[in-house]
Design an enzyme around this catalytic site. Sequence first.
Site, PDB file in Angstrom:
ATOM      1  N   CYS A  49     -42.448  22.431  17.723  1.00  0.00           N
ATOM      2  CA  CYS A  49     -42.552  21.046  17.267  1.00  0.00           C
ATOM      3  C   CYS A  49     -41.914  20.090  18.275  1.00  0.00           C
ATOM      4  O   CYS A  49     -40.988  20.449  18.990  1.00  0.00           O
ATOM      5  CB  CYS A  49     -41.822  20.895  15.943  1.00  0.00           C
ATOM      6  N   ARG A  52     -46.008  21.699  24.340  1.00  0.00           N
ATOM      7  CA  ARG A  52     -45.119  22.593  23.590  1.00  0.00           C
ATOM      8  C   ARG A  52     -45.868  23.420  22.556  1.00  0.00           C
ATOM      9  O   ARG A  52     -45.331  24.393  22.047  1.00  0.00           O
ATOM     10  CB  ARG A  52     -44.042  21.765  22.874  1.00  0.00           C
ATOM     11  N   TRP A  73     -45.694  22.513  14.657  1.00  0.00           N
ATOM     12  CA  TRP A  73     -46.173  23.886  14.813  1.00  0.00           C
ATOM     13  C   TRP A  73     -45.828  24.584  13.503  1.00  0.00           C
ATOM     14  O   TRP A  73     -44.662  24.767  13.176  1.00  0.00           O
ATOM     15  CB  TRP A  73     -45.471  24.544  15.997  1.00  0.00           C
ATOM     16  N   ASN A 126     -37.497  19.126  13.652  1.00  0.00           N
ATOM     17  CA  ASN A 126     -37.747  20.388  14.364  1.00  0.00           C
ATOM     18  C   ASN A 126     -36.737  21.412  13.883  1.00  0.00           C
ATOM     19  O   ASN A 126     -35.582  21.057  13.653  1.00  0.00           O
ATOM     20  CB  ASN A 126     -37.531  20.221  15.873  1.00  0.00           C
ATOM     21  N   GLY A 127     -37.137  22.673  13.797  1.00  0.00           N
ATOM     22  CA  GLY A 127     -36.192  23.711  13.384  1.00  0.00           C
ATOM     23  C   GLY A 127     -36.510  24.191  11.981  1.00  0.00           C
ATOM     24  O   GLY A 127     -37.605  23.943  11.461  1.00  0.00           O
ATOM     25  N   GLU A 173     -46.959  42.152  32.030  1.00  0.00           N
ATOM     26  CA  GLU A 173     -47.137  40.705  32.170  1.00  0.00           C
ATOM     27  C   GLU A 173     -48.627  40.338  32.328  1.00  0.00           C
ATOM     28  O   GLU A 173     -49.097  39.365  31.729  1.00  0.00           O
ATOM     29  CB  GLU A 173     -46.313  40.199  33.363  1.00  0.00           C
ATOM     30  N   LYS A 212     -50.510  37.900  29.782  1.00  0.00           N
ATOM     31  CA  LYS A 212     -51.186  36.678  30.235  1.00  0.00           C
ATOM     32  C   LYS A 212     -52.618  36.660  29.722  1.00  0.00           C
ATOM     33  O   LYS A 212     -53.096  35.665  29.209  1.00  0.00           O
ATOM     34  CB  LYS A 212     -51.152  36.656  31.771  1.00  0.00           C
ATOM     35  N   GLU A 254     -52.825  36.316  25.707  1.00  0.00           N
ATOM     36  CA  GLU A 254     -52.389  35.069  25.070  1.00  0.00           C
ATOM     37  C   GLU A 254     -53.346  33.915  25.328  1.00  0.00           C
ATOM     38  O   GLU A 254     -53.426  32.995  24.514  1.00  0.00           O
ATOM     39  CB  GLU A 254     -50.964  34.698  25.472  1.00  0.00           C
ATOM     40  N   HIS A 308     -49.758  60.374  27.334  1.00  0.00           N
ATOM     41  CA  HIS A 308     -48.955  60.570  26.122  1.00  0.00           C
ATOM     42  C   HIS A 308     -49.510  59.794  24.940  1.00  0.00           C
ATOM     43  O   HIS A 308     -48.790  59.562  23.965  1.00  0.00           O
ATOM     44  CB  HIS A 308     -47.489  60.200  26.410  1.00  0.00           C
ATOM     45  N   LYS A 318     -44.675  26.335  23.498  1.00  0.00           N
ATOM     46  CA  LYS A 318     -44.038  26.485  24.811  1.00  0.00           C
ATOM     47  C   LYS A 318     -42.572  26.857  24.685  1.00  0.00           C
ATOM     48  O   LYS A 318     -42.059  27.673  25.420  1.00  0.00           O
ATOM     49  CB  LYS A 318     -44.186  25.176  25.590  1.00  0.00           C
TER      50      LYS A 318
END
Length: 609
Positions: A2, A27, A74, A100-101, A482, A486, A489, A505, A604
């Site tokens: 947010c 964000r 968000w 926010n939070g 990574e 990438k 997402e 395995h 973000k």
Amino acid sequence: MCGIVGFTGEDTALPILLDGLRRLEYRGYDSAGVATAASGALHTCKNPGKIAALTAKTETQPLPGGTGIGHTRWATHGGPTEANAHPHFDGDCGIAVVHNGIIENYRELRAALLAEGVCFRSETDSEVLPHLFRKHYRGRLLDAVRAALDEVQGAYALAVICADEPGVLVGARQGSPLVVGIGDGAHYLASDVQPLLPHTRQVIYLGTGELCELTPDTCHLETLAGGVVPLRIETAGQDEAAADKAGYPHFMLKEIHQQPAVLERLLGAYTQDDRVVLPELGGIAEALPAIRRIQIVACGTAWHAGLIGKYLIETFARVPVEVDVASEFRYRNPVLDSDTLVIPVSQSGETADTLEAVRLAKAAGAMVLGVINVPGSSIAREADGLLYLQAGPEIGVASTKAYTAQIMVLALFALQVAALRGMMDAKAVAQHLVEMRGLPGKVQWAIDRAPAIEAIARLPRYAQARNAMFIGRGFNFPSALEGALKLKEISYIHVEGYAAGEMKHGPIALVTDGIPVVCIATQGPVYDKLASNIQEIRARNGHVLSIATEGDAEIAEVSDDVIHVPPCTDAFSPLVVASPLQLFAYYVALALGRDVDQPRNLAKSVTVE
Ligand code: F6R
């Protein structure tokens, strides 16, 4: 996550709020809203979806007034609907709040308010706030906010306006960041500096447990306990132009292209001739020869950089390093003492789990060395020493330049620890630095191959795959994780990354006709092992896309496609393979028409756990 903006001044607030919200879009959010105060009333407009839709809506219902607040939400408590979008209001619509939070005790607060006859309009935890502020309001908004927050548990940043005090903007911070901007006859409030930069560089980072009361001409700070706080005005250093796309279609592409310059900058800042110089280590420099172990904590991409950091530090300096996902670390009762150096790695410096890991480490007496991109961020402020990533603002939700900056900084740190502990002589350090100074050019070389990477990424066998795998070994095992992150997402393809040696395995059961497997097979000590893994994938009809050293004919023969990178020392090869993996993900996502800079469900800066 947010985002908050607030303004009080002579100008009409609405355009300033909307511009501020656009600068917070990076964000990640799924709804947005604004509210202003004018003529003894509050005015609002909210919308699920993008800021552009909110802006269009305000054109038909412009909001008057020189004081206002705005928010990008968000979703956590309740879906991304208009009712759940901020600002939220008290019953009489005389107080508006953006938050926010997370309010941890919102259930109890809500139940108590319901029992008192309050009606709620949303499913959010945030909505308890305006009702509580109303309950405590006796004529001064600041006092009502302070009194009400005494009942509130959790992490928050919030901005509040009131119909009865049209020129007043109140902010409060407990955990989540909030920055005040000092303008000429105006004051601003925002969850990071980006919305402030077009107006002012004079800022105050609100401390946790602090409130501010802003009018066009005054700025008053105090603690939640009521103590007055002196104004600590700082000059924000980030370049506003950094928040522009500079002609690139996406921030992510711009940031991929910035990587050679970022690496060059770090080498300039942290080396002198043939030595590593890390001026911001503070007291940690003296402690380094004696530390017994290092604990890295991070999330997501930063965790992958941390894994590479482990390989680098253990290889060069022979100090044992553990790497934990911060959300696991903070709840697993880790063994920590004053001989442990804890390194939080974080682009934003605000990631809730990483920040809590830092607090836990400090409480246990460990030293904390932050590897952080955003100056003035919470982790930067709480750490004992710092290694700034100097990558500039990273706006694309998918981390790119911060990742390679993290690896470079950890590599330089590894050399420094090795030198201080006598594990590497000056000549060996100098030799490594010669190699490292060649890395920006090598990364540029790889980025220059973007058209070839795009052609491969657009092939139906990749762009239309439903599942994919990435494998690597040694220094490039984290690169495989990574590369997979990438791609997943930003393309929403189901992708997993594995240590190549783990394939037998279990994961090799997934290799069937046509599944794409990206194999990071650069020249180095584990090259032959990786080549054998490729054969095993071929034997099961997987499609092999290899990331291989230029001129490697052997790998080309057993691969369906090859992306080349220049020759590079094994220890530094994650830096050279990073940009091709980022570009591959970018072009696959583009082929699928995805929102590359703001992928669905992602934020973000993850300021809630
Ligand atoms: C993925 C990505 C995230 C972040 C993670 C940690 O591309 O960007 O996985 O790396 O959320 O964020 P910071 O580095 O801000 O702590």
